[in-house]
Motif scaffolding. Structure first.
Motif, PDB file in Angstrom:
ATOM      1  N   ARG A  49     -29.017 -38.268   1.462  1.00 59.89           N
ATOM      2  CA  ARG A  49     -27.637 -38.754   1.591  1.00 59.89           C
ATOM      3  C   ARG A  49     -27.536 -40.273   1.497  1.00 59.89           C
ATOM      4  O   ARG A  49     -26.444 -40.822   1.385  1.00 59.89           O
ATOM      5  N   TYR A  50     -28.661 -40.979   1.557  1.00 60.29           N
ATOM      6  CA  TYR A  50     -28.662 -42.434   1.478  1.00 60.29           C
ATOM      7  C   TYR A  50     -28.986 -42.949   0.076  1.00 60.29           C
ATOM      8  O   TYR A  50     -29.083 -44.154  -0.131  1.00 60.29           O
ATOM      9  N   GLY A  51     -29.195 -42.044  -0.868  1.00 59.11           N
ATOM     10  CA  GLY A  51     -29.488 -42.446  -2.239  1.00 59.11           C
ATOM     11  C   GLY A  51     -30.958 -42.634  -2.547  1.00 59.11           C
ATOM     12  O   GLY A  51     -31.313 -43.158  -3.607  1.00 59.11           O
ATOM     13  N   TYR A  52     -31.833 -42.192  -1.654  1.00 57.42           N
ATOM     14  CA  TYR A  52     -33.270 -42.281  -1.888  1.00 57.42           C
ATOM     15  C   TYR A  52     -33.762 -40.976  -2.494  1.00 57.42           C
ATOM     16  O   TYR A  52     -33.216 -39.909  -2.241  1.00 57.42           O
ATOM     17  N   ARG A  53     -34.796 -41.073  -3.293  1.00 57.70           N
ATOM     18  CA  ARG A  53     -35.386 -39.888  -3.924  1.00 57.70           C
ATOM     19  C   ARG A  53     -36.694 -39.553  -3.226  1.00 57.70           C
ATOM     20  O   ARG A  53     -37.481 -40.426  -2.902  1.00 57.70           O
ATOM     21  N   TRP A  54     -36.887 -38.268  -2.997  1.00 56.99           N
ATOM     22  CA  TRP A  54     -38.086 -37.756  -2.334  1.00 56.99           C
ATOM     23  C   TRP A  54     -38.819 -36.820  -3.273  1.00 56.99           C
ATOM     24  O   TRP A  54     -38.217 -35.885  -3.807  1.00 56.99           O
ATOM     25  N   ALA A 109     -44.372 -35.998   1.523  1.00 60.83           N
ATOM     26  CA  ALA A 109     -43.334 -36.489   0.616  1.00 60.83           C
ATOM     27  C   ALA A 109     -43.529 -37.975   0.371  1.00 60.83           C
ATOM     28  O   ALA A 109     -44.071 -38.688   1.204  1.00 60.83           O
ATOM     29  N   VAL A 110     -43.071 -38.411  -0.787  1.00 56.82           N
ATOM     30  CA  VAL A 110     -43.054 -39.827  -1.149  1.00 56.82           C
ATOM     31  C   VAL A 110     -41.597 -40.203  -1.364  1.00 56.82           C
ATOM     32  O   VAL A 110     -40.872 -39.512  -2.077  1.00 56.82           O
ATOM     33  N   CYS A 111     -41.175 -41.293  -0.724  1.00 56.43           N
ATOM     34  CA  CYS A 111     -39.790 -41.737  -0.822  1.00 56.43           C
ATOM     35  C   CYS A 111     -39.720 -43.044  -1.611  1.00 56.43           C
ATOM     36  O   CYS A 111     -40.519 -43.952  -1.386  1.00 56.43           O
TER      37      CYS A 111
END
Length: 190
Positions: free
Chosen positions: A83-88, A44-46
């Motif tokens: 849940r922290y607003g980051y996209r994966w 995954a890339v965050c």
């Protein structure tokens, strides 16, 4: 400009070396031989999504490139927010070389569109025959890797992390500051 920056105490952030991602393929061989840990076929890339039209255009092109890569390599891709607003951007492919290439493609596309500052990390999942898992994390802004071995109830297997570090010392640039080995709770990888 370097002299003036040094005089005023400014430092430039270390430039990421995305080509270091290709070292994960060799590291996977080392991990299997030394620790019995095999890639699960997931990565995954965050990144932190930005607002604005430029980011929307980059997202559309990224999705198009990913669809092409997925179609050609036989990979699967999905995008999820945590849940922290980051996209994966989660990728699945049983072939490690194809998986690493797809992760590199995601990172370089976002970087080309000027969204490098939003990139946080890339993560590759590994497991042993008993099902014990760990993740190899690439810190985009540091250009280094570190192992993250989560246990149940948000605890870490520090012993496994240090064993992986010792195994990979020559294969990948390992983050020397243990304080930067951040816990990534709730990873969207199985």
């Amino acid at each position: 400009m370097k002299f003036l920056d040094a005089l005023l105490g400014r430092s430039r952030p270390k430039q990421p070396k995305l080509d270091a991602l290709f070292g994960v393929t060799g590291a996977a061989i080392t991990l299997e031989a030394s620790a019995g840990m095999k890639p699960t076929g997931q990565a995954a890339v965050c990144f932190k999504p930005a607002s604005g039209q430029g980011f929307a255009a980059a997202s559309e092109e990224l999705q198009g490139l990913l669809e092409l890569a997925v179609k050609e390599a036989g990979s699967r891709v999905r995008v999820t927010d945590d849940r922290y607003g980051y996209r994966w951007v989660v990728l699945e492919d049983p072939d490690m070389e194809d998986l690493v290439t797809s992760v590199h493609l995601v990172n370089s596309t976002l970087e080309q569109y000027g969204f490098g500052p939003q990139l946080l990390c890339s993560v590759f999942a590994f497991a042993d025959s008993s099902g014990r898992r760990f993740h190899l994390v690439y810190l985009y802004k540091r250009g280094t890797f570190y192992p993250f071995a989560p246990l149940d109830t948000e605890r870490r297997d520090n012993e496994l992390e240090l064993r992986v570090k010792a195994s990979l010392g020559g294969d990948l640039p390992i983050e020397p500051e243990l304080g930067r080995w951040f816990a990534l709770w709730g990873l969207p990888l199985g």
